[in-house]
Design a protein around this motif. Sequence first.
Motif, PDB file in Angstrom:
ATOM      1  N   CYS A  83      44.832 -47.206 -98.003  1.00 56.00           N
ATOM      2  CA  CYS A  83      45.382 -48.562 -97.971  1.00 56.00           C
ATOM      3  C   CYS A  83      46.447 -48.654 -96.888  1.00 56.00           C
ATOM      4  O   CYS A  83      47.463 -47.952 -96.948  1.00 56.00           O
ATOM      5  CB  CYS A  83      45.982 -48.926 -99.330  1.00 56.00           C
ATOM      6  N   SER A  84      46.209 -49.485 -95.900  1.00 55.87           N
ATOM      7  CA  SER A  84      47.180 -49.684 -94.827  1.00 55.87           C
ATOM      8  C   SER A  84      48.330 -50.554 -95.315  1.00 55.87           C
ATOM      9  O   SER A  84      48.239 -51.234 -96.339  1.00 55.87           O
ATOM     10  CB  SER A  84      46.506 -50.351 -93.628  1.00 55.87           C
ATOM     11  N   MET A  85      49.418 -50.553 -94.572  1.00 55.37           N
ATOM     12  CA  MET A  85      50.565 -51.378 -94.947  1.00 55.37           C
ATOM     13  C   MET A  85      50.261 -52.864 -94.774  1.00 55.37           C
ATOM     14  O   MET A  85      50.786 -53.698 -95.504  1.00 55.37           O
ATOM     15  CB  MET A  85      51.790 -50.982 -94.131  1.00 55.37           C
ATOM     16  N   VAL A 115      43.951 -49.638-107.686  1.00 54.54           N
ATOM     17  CA  VAL A 115      44.651 -48.459-107.178  1.00 54.54           C
ATOM     18  C   VAL A 115      44.679 -48.524-105.652  1.00 54.54           C
ATOM     19  O   VAL A 115      43.630 -48.660-105.012  1.00 54.54           O
ATOM     20  CB  VAL A 115      43.969 -47.153-107.634  1.00 54.54           C
ATOM     21  N   LEU A 116      45.871 -48.430-105.090  1.00 53.91           N
ATOM     22  CA  LEU A 116      46.035 -48.456-103.646  1.00 53.91           C
ATOM     23  C   LEU A 116      46.512 -47.089-103.169  1.00 53.91           C
ATOM     24  O   LEU A 116      47.610 -46.650-103.513  1.00 53.91           O
ATOM     25  CB  LEU A 116      47.057 -49.521-103.237  1.00 53.91           C
ATOM     26  N   ALA A 142      49.124 -45.185-105.439  1.00 54.08           N
ATOM     27  CA  ALA A 142      48.807 -43.756-105.582  1.00 54.08           C
ATOM     28  C   ALA A 142      48.606 -43.124-104.211  1.00 54.08           C
ATOM     29  O   ALA A 142      47.472 -42.922-103.768  1.00 54.08           O
ATOM     30  CB  ALA A 142      47.569 -43.564-106.444  1.00 54.08           C
ATOM     31  N   PRO A 143      49.694 -42.810-103.505  1.00 52.91           N
ATOM     32  CA  PRO A 143      49.545 -42.160-102.199  1.00 52.91           C
ATOM     33  C   PRO A 143      48.808 -40.832-102.345  1.00 52.91           C
ATOM     34  O   PRO A 143      48.977 -40.130-103.347  1.00 52.91           O
ATOM     35  CB  PRO A 143      50.999 -41.930-101.753  1.00 52.91           C
ATOM     36  N   PRO A 144      47.994 -40.477-101.374  1.00 51.90           N
ATOM     37  CA  PRO A 144      47.258 -39.202-101.445  1.00 51.90           C
ATOM     38  C   PRO A 144      48.174 -38.026-101.140  1.00 51.90           C
ATOM     39  O   PRO A 144      48.196 -37.499-100.030  1.00 51.90           O
ATOM     40  CB  PRO A 144      46.167 -39.373-100.395  1.00 51.90           C
ATOM     41  N   ARG A 165      42.457 -37.319-109.074  1.00 49.80           N
ATOM     42  CA  ARG A 165      43.558 -37.929-109.817  1.00 49.80           C
ATOM     43  C   ARG A 165      43.430 -39.447-109.833  1.00 49.80           C
ATOM     44  O   ARG A 165      43.765 -40.094-110.822  1.00 49.80           O
ATOM     45  CB  ARG A 165      44.896 -37.503-109.195  1.00 49.80           C
ATOM     46  N   VAL A 166      42.922 -40.034-108.748  1.00 49.67           N
ATOM     47  CA  VAL A 166      42.691 -41.475-108.726  1.00 49.67           C
ATOM     48  C   VAL A 166      41.626 -41.862-109.747  1.00 49.67           C
ATOM     49  O   VAL A 166      41.786 -42.822-110.502  1.00 49.67           O
ATOM     50  CB  VAL A 166      42.272 -41.932-107.303  1.00 49.67           C
TER      51      VAL A 166
END
Length: 207
Positions: A83-85, A115-116, A142-144, A165-166
């Motif tokens: 997901c980009s900003m 979920v992003l 949810a950052p990777p 986890r996602v």
Amino acid sequence: MVVGISGASGFIYGVRLLELLAELNIESHLIISRAALLTMAHETDYKLADVIALASHYHRADDVAAGIASGSFRCLGMVVAPCSMRTLAEIATGTSSGLIGRAADVTLKERRTLVLMARETPLTLAHLRNMTAVTEMGGIIAPPVPAFYARPDSLAQMVDHSLGRVLDLFGLDAGVALRWGETPAPSQIQPHSPSSCTGLSIPRSLT
């Protein structure tokens, strides 16, 4: 499940997510932004047709009349990977300019799981406020982030763990995330030294 791939670095997260959903027999609806096509060309050897073939259904990023743009479309939820900003900002403010933002907006309004996998660092105050806004609306940021207790020895293992986890957030177990307290199989344990970083390449396919 709806899968959006935006233009942030980490195109492989979306590709691998499609593979895992197929292994779980979960129908996938794919959207790829125009910026993501540039990222795909820079980061991988994939062609658009290769990625589309991994999904159950493909929708153009400008097709806001697609079924997934309606609240009446039933699904488990949506993941934007990565997901980009910009995409985050559109979702946070409800000002979607394409199908990824619209599908995410629908996911939130129907109280489904969104979920992003936000990909950016360092974060500005605008980024943080947008993440807060999405969280307040019920979405999940949810950052990777790699889990080093799993002792990964390749980017493929790091990608799988993050995606595992996602998928946990949807109640789906892909069997790719080593959980805290579990003992890895002997083949998963690799010697590591502070000065070595082995296996840090992204293969064309992670399967």
